[in-house]
Structure formats: C-alpha cells, structure tokens
Scaffold this motif. Structure first.
Motif, PDB file in Angstrom:
ATOM      1  N   PRO A   1     -22.535   9.215  -0.543  1.00 43.26           N
ATOM      2  CA  PRO A   1     -22.122   7.826  -0.328  1.00 43.26           C
ATOM      3  C   PRO A   1     -21.401   7.203  -1.516  1.00 43.26           C
ATOM      4  CG  PRO A   1     -24.522   7.999  -0.438  1.00 43.26           C
ATOM      5  CD  PRO A   1     -23.990   9.383  -0.327  1.00 43.26           C
ATOM      6  N   ILE A   2     -21.790   7.569  -2.738  1.00 42.78           N
ATOM      7  CA  ILE A   2     -21.098   7.020  -3.908  1.00 42.78           C
ATOM      8  C   ILE A   2     -19.644   7.492  -3.931  1.00 42.78           C
ATOM      9  CG2 ILE A   2     -20.932   7.199  -6.423  1.00 42.78           C
ATOM     10  CD1 ILE A   2     -23.985   7.023  -6.528  1.00 42.78           C
ATOM     11  N   GLN A   3     -19.430   8.790  -3.728  1.00 44.92           N
ATOM     12  CA  GLN A   3     -18.058   9.301  -3.758  1.00 44.92           C
ATOM     13  C   GLN A   3     -17.263   8.808  -2.548  1.00 44.92           C
ATOM     14  OE1 GLN A   3     -16.828  12.236  -6.036  1.00 44.92           O
ATOM     15  NE2 GLN A   3     -18.680  13.462  -6.169  1.00 44.92           N
TER      16      GLN A   3
ATOM     17  N   MET B   1     -21.662  -1.927  -3.797  1.00 37.99           N
ATOM     18  CA  MET B   1     -21.512  -1.015  -2.662  1.00 37.99           C
ATOM     19  C   MET B   1     -21.521  -1.724  -1.319  1.00 37.99           C
ATOM     20  SD  MET B   1     -21.441   2.393  -3.501  1.00 37.99           S
ATOM     21  CE  MET B   1     -22.139   3.214  -2.070  1.00 37.99           C
ATOM     22  N   ARG B   2     -22.069  -2.929  -1.228  1.00 38.35           N
ATOM     23  CA  ARG B   2     -22.328  -3.522   0.079  1.00 38.35           C
ATOM     24  C   ARG B   2     -21.081  -3.934   0.835  1.00 38.35           C
ATOM     25  NH1 ARG B   2     -26.245  -8.332  -0.766  1.00 38.35           N
ATOM     26  NH2 ARG B   2     -26.226  -8.115   1.484  1.00 38.35           N
ATOM     27  N   ASP B   3     -19.937  -4.010   0.165  1.00 40.47           N
ATOM     28  CA  ASP B   3     -18.697  -4.333   0.856  1.00 40.47           C
ATOM     29  C   ASP B   3     -18.046  -3.125   1.490  1.00 40.47           C
ATOM     30  OD1 ASP B   3     -17.777  -6.771  -1.662  1.00 40.47           O
ATOM     31  OD2 ASP B   3     -18.871  -7.017   0.221  1.00 40.47           O
ATOM     32  N   ALA B   4     -18.658  -1.964   1.322  1.00 35.28           N
ATOM     33  CA  ALA B   4     -18.086  -0.749   1.916  1.00 35.28           C
ATOM     34  C   ALA B   4     -18.119  -0.830   3.425  1.00 35.28           C
ATOM     35  CB  ALA B   4     -18.866   0.479   1.454  1.00 35.28           C
ATOM     36  N   ALA B   5     -17.060  -0.339   4.053  1.00 36.43           N
ATOM     37  CA  ALA B   5     -17.031  -0.312   5.512  1.00 36.43           C
ATOM     38  C   ALA B   5     -18.126   0.597   6.020  1.00 36.43           C
ATOM     39  CB  ALA B   5     -15.672   0.200   6.000  1.00 36.43           C
ATOM     40  N   PRO B   6     -18.905   0.178   7.031  1.00 37.37           N
ATOM     41  CA  PRO B   6     -20.029   0.965   7.498  1.00 37.37           C
ATOM     42  C   PRO B   6     -19.646   2.343   7.983  1.00 37.37           C
ATOM     43  CG  PRO B   6     -19.560  -0.849   8.995  1.00 37.37           C
ATOM     44  CD  PRO B   6     -18.732  -1.060   7.786  1.00 37.37           C
ATOM     45  N   ALA B   7     -18.633   2.445   8.767  1.00 40.78           N
ATOM     46  CA  ALA B   7     -18.123   3.739   9.195  1.00 40.78           C
ATOM     47  C   ALA B   7     -16.680   3.493   9.542  1.00 40.78           C
ATOM     48  CB  ALA B   7     -18.885   4.267  10.405  1.00 40.78           C
ATOM     49  N   GLU B   8     -15.871   4.492   9.350  1.00 42.90           N
ATOM     50  CA  GLU B   8     -14.429   4.284   9.484  1.00 42.90           C
ATOM     51  C   GLU B   8     -14.046   3.879  10.892  1.00 42.90           C
ATOM     52  OE1 GLU B   8     -13.762   5.413   5.427  1.00 42.90           O
ATOM     53  OE2 GLU B   8     -12.405   4.564   6.885  1.00 42.90           O
ATOM     54  N   THR B   9     -14.752   4.356  11.875  1.00 40.27           N
ATOM     55  CA  THR B   9     -14.486   3.946  13.248  1.00 40.27           C
ATOM     56  C   THR B   9     -15.786   3.797  13.979  1.00 40.27           C
ATOM     57  OG1 THR B   9     -14.417   6.172  14.175  1.00 40.27           O
ATOM     58  CG2 THR B   9     -12.355   5.345  13.245  1.00 40.27           C
ATOM     59  N   ALA B  10     -15.775   2.948  15.000  1.00 37.78           N
ATOM     60  CA  ALA B  10     -16.993   2.707  15.770  1.00 37.78           C
ATOM     61  C   ALA B  10     -17.383   3.912  16.589  1.00 37.78           C
ATOM     62  CB  ALA B  10     -16.796   1.499  16.683  1.00 37.78           C
ATOM     63  N   THR B  11     -16.439   4.799  16.804  1.00 38.55           N
ATOM     64  CA  THR B  11     -16.712   5.947  17.669  1.00 38.55           C
ATOM     65  C   THR B  11     -16.990   7.208  16.869  1.00 38.55           C
ATOM     66  OG1 THR B  11     -14.350   6.427  17.795  1.00 38.55           O
ATOM     67  CG2 THR B  11     -15.279   5.032  19.532  1.00 38.55           C
TER      68      THR B  11
ATOM     69  N   PRO C   1     -21.867   4.248   3.653  1.00 36.53           N
ATOM     70  CA  PRO C   1     -22.392   4.673   2.351  1.00 36.53           C
ATOM     71  C   PRO C   1     -23.430   3.727   1.768  1.00 36.53           C
ATOM     72  CG  PRO C   1     -20.117   3.915   2.161  1.00 36.53           C
ATOM     73  CD  PRO C   1     -20.412   4.018   3.616  1.00 36.53           C
ATOM     74  N   TYR C   2     -23.293   2.419   2.009  1.00 32.04           N
ATOM     75  CA  TYR C   2     -24.213   1.459   1.395  1.00 32.04           C
ATOM     76  C   TYR C   2     -25.637   1.649   1.887  1.00 32.04           C
ATOM     77  CZ  TYR C   2     -26.486  -3.019   0.434  1.00 32.04           C
ATOM     78  OH  TYR C   2     -27.367  -3.994   0.038  1.00 32.04           O
TER      79      TYR C   2
ATOM     80  N   THR D   1     -23.925   9.362   6.433  1.00 28.52           N
ATOM     81  CA  THR D   1     -22.942   8.498   5.786  1.00 28.52           C
ATOM     82  C   THR D   1     -21.839   8.097   6.749  1.00 28.52           C
ATOM     83  OG1 THR D   1     -23.395   9.501   3.628  1.00 28.52           O
ATOM     84  CG2 THR D   1     -21.327   8.310   3.853  1.00 28.52           C
ATOM     85  N   ASP D   2     -21.362   9.051   7.552  1.00 29.53           N
ATOM     86  CA  ASP D   2     -20.326   8.731   8.530  1.00 29.53           C
ATOM     87  C   ASP D   2     -20.842   7.772   9.603  1.00 29.53           C
ATOM     88  OD1 ASP D   2     -18.325  10.234   7.348  1.00 29.53           O
ATOM     89  OD2 ASP D   2     -18.838  12.053   8.453  1.00 29.53           O
ATOM     90  N   ARG D   3     -22.103   7.888   9.960  1.00 30.39           N
ATOM     91  CA  ARG D   3     -22.648   7.060  11.040  1.00 30.39           C
ATOM     92  C   ARG D   3     -23.079   5.679  10.563  1.00 30.39           C
ATOM     93  NH1 ARG D   3     -26.569   9.265  15.700  1.00 30.39           N
ATOM     94  NH2 ARG D   3     -24.509  10.014  16.331  1.00 30.39           N
ATOM     95  N   PHE D   4     -23.780   5.607   9.430  1.00 27.92           N
ATOM     96  CA  PHE D   4     -24.361   4.338   8.993  1.00 27.92           C
ATOM     97  C   PHE D   4     -23.636   3.693   7.821  1.00 27.92           C
ATOM     98  CE2 PHE D   4     -27.926   6.744  10.863  1.00 27.92           C
ATOM     99  CZ  PHE D   4     -28.248   5.868  11.901  1.00 27.92           C
TER     100      PHE D   4
END
Length: 351
Positions: free
Chosen positions: A270-272, A336-346, A225-226, A220-223
């Motif tokens: 991912p939902i939470q 769900m698809r508008d969720a940010a993919p991961a909080e940071t690129a790193t 939640p969506y 979830t952190d890498r890819f």
C-alpha cells in the motif's frame, strides 16, 4: 536473489536513489537486464576472491546491481498491468522477495556450511544466470513508456505528501525491525523433540510472509492502500507485543510468528501503491527513495534495539515498537487517507 546481509542493505541505501537518477534515460527492461548482469558479476568476483579486499569489492558491485533492480522492477510491473491491478503488480515483486528469504537464504547458508562459502556465491551466480536466460528474451519484446525526465539526482519538485509517506515507511519499518533484529536474543528453548524454537518461529514467519503477500495485492486493489496500511500496521503492533510477551511459549510463539509474517510485508504494497500515484514521471526515483528509507529504517532499528536491550531489557522492545508504530500510523492518517480507494469500482480480485 535478495540478500539479507546488513552491510549490503547499507550500501543499497546509498545506491538506490543514485541508480534511479543515473539510469533514468534507460528503458525499464534494459535496466533490469543490466542490474542482474552487474549482480551476477559481483557475486562471481566474491566466489573467486583471493583476499578480503576483493571480496568486499564484489559485495559492493553486487549491492549496486541489487539496488538497481528492485525500484525498476516495481515500476515496470506496475506499468505492464492495468491501474486497477496495481496492488497485485506490487505483490508480485514482493512475493519474489519473500520467497527468496524463505528458500534462498537457508539454501545458501546450508551450501556455505556444507561445502564452503565460495560455493554459496557460486549458487547465486548460477541462479542469476538462469534468471537472465529466462527473462532477457521476454524483456526484449516489451514496449515501455518514455524514460523519466529530470536533470538532477535531488528529488526536486516532489510533493509534501511524498515526503510524508516516506516518513511513514521509516517509522513503520523501525517499529517492526526493532523487534525483528533481536528475535535471536529473546526466542530461546525448544519446540518439540529438540527442534529449536527460534528456527521453527523463523520458518513460520517466512511461510506467513509468503501467504500474506499473496493476499496483500488483492486487498489493496479492493479496499485501497490507506485502509490496508492502517489495518496491517495495527495488527503488526499487536503481534509484535505478543511475540515479546510469549517469546518462550513453544507452539504459541510459532503461531504468533506465523501471523506476524502474514502482515510483516503487507505494509510495503500500500505504501508503494500510494507513492506511485503521486510520483508521476519520477516513479523510479521515488521508489528508490522508498527503498533507501526502508534500509535506513532497518539500520536505525538495529541500533536503537541494541541500546534498549542493553539498558532496559527485552520487554522495552515491545514498548518502543508500539510508540514508534503509533507515530507511523498517525503519519499514515495524515498523508495516506487521500489515496483513491481503488482505481475502479469494478476492480475484481485476481483469481
């Protein structure tokens, strides 16, 4: 300390959002200590109950404490870790839930069968006291954010997306538990040397749930939640159909149960994760609403599954699971698809 009793889950459906509102002005660590204390008291009452009425009262009290604990623990875990590790924080909470099902439920069942049901409640009391002794001093040193605001138990001001994601929870839970609720009906026979196939399949499912939960926070952190949610719900639908189709095929049944266990809890994180991104200062209330939705979904699925088994037979469970699950996936695509993919690129996966 998670209890799988259906009646307890029904009470938690009601208590979870009520508790989130009643204790919104209390800091997270104090809510944790209070909730475990109430849970212990409820189980102690059950252990010494002289009659059924007292036993039922103890169950209600323990349900009240349990309903306080999970949403608050989830919010606190996310608060204490960096945003880029939000998924990992959530997986820690659900990791405890899965381990409790793999180890705690069989342990208390064995104690009840071997030396009596009162001792099983006593075991839970002792486990709760140990947990309180261990983490109460740790909690006292934690500085938490300001308590949530709001003057109403009604979810005033929540976004349309929040309600949409809660509906995702409902449909995904029903699609899973409409099959899970009746595994004891259709998984029959023995695996090898007289080992019951059902017991082996449930053990494999529980072990898979633990390993899957470990991976879920990282994914979830890498890819994001969506992507994780769509992947795991799709995989779960395939595996549930496979479980119904190959329900009496020995080792294959157990293997399918293991892989199903891997994905069965992975949709929760991912939902939470997404809900916390939308909740703002009402995180505990939103998480409590999601918990209530989960337990409501379990109750609905048991009811619907019973009707289907009686009227159309076991194969209809697979068809219903697919239909309901696809609705859940459709809702996830919408909300769900508008969720940010991961909080940071790193954001790196925890080692």
């Amino acid at each position: 300390m998670i209890d799988n009793n259906p009646q307890l889950k029904g009470r938690m459906t009601v208590f979870a959002p009520l508790n989130a509102w009643m204790f919104k002005a209390m800091s997270g660590h104090n809510v944790q200590i209070l909730s475990v204390s109430i849970f212990i008291i409820g189980n102690l009452i059950c252990a010494i109950a002289p009659n059924f009425l007292t036993l039922a009262a103890g169950r209600v009290i323990s349900a009240y404490g349990a309903a306080m604990f999970t949403p608050s623990a989830t919010a606190l875990a996310v608060e204490l870790l960096p945003p880029a590790r939000k998924g990992f924080a959530l997986s820690l909470i659900f990791g405890g839930m899965t381990v409790s099902q793999v180890a705690g439920v069989p342990a208390t069942s064995w104690i009840a069968d071997a030396i009596g049901w009162r001792f099983s409640f006593g075991f839970v009391v002792i486990a709760g006291l140990l947990a309180l002794i261990i983490f109460a001093p740790m909690m006292s040193g934690i500085a938490t954010k300001a308590p949530e605001r709001g003057n109403s138990p009604i979810s005033k001001g929540l976004s349309k997306a929040t309600y949409g994601i809660l509906s995702v929870t409902l449909f995904v839970v029903v699609s899973e538990f409409i099959v899970y609720s009746y595994v004891s009906v259709f998984i029959i026979g023995s695996l090898l040397a007289g080992v019951p196939l059902l017991s082996a399949a449930l053990f494999a499912y529980g072990f898979g749930a633990v390993t899957g939960n470990v991976a879920c926070g990282v994914l979830t952190d890498r890819f994001g939640p969506y992507k994780v949610l769509i992947a795991v719900v799709g995989a779960q639908l395939i595996l549930l159909v496979g479980l119904v189709a190959f329900r009496q095929h020995g080792a294959l049944t157990v293997l399918i149960a293991f892989f199903w266990g891997n994905v069965s809890y992975m949709y929760l994180v991912p939902i939470q994760h997404r809900l916390l991104g939308l909740a703002g200062d009402r995180s505990k209330l939103v998480l409590a609403m999601n918990s209530s939705t989960t337990f409501a979904g379990i109750a609905i699925s048991a009811f619907l599954g019973g009707i289907l088994v009686e009227t159309s037979g076991v194969p209809s469970l697979a068809a219903a699971s697919i239909l309901i699950g696809l609705i859940g996936i459709g809702l996830a695509v919408a909300f769900m698809r508008d969720a940010a993919p991961a909080e940071t690129a790193t954001a790196a996966c925890p080692r």
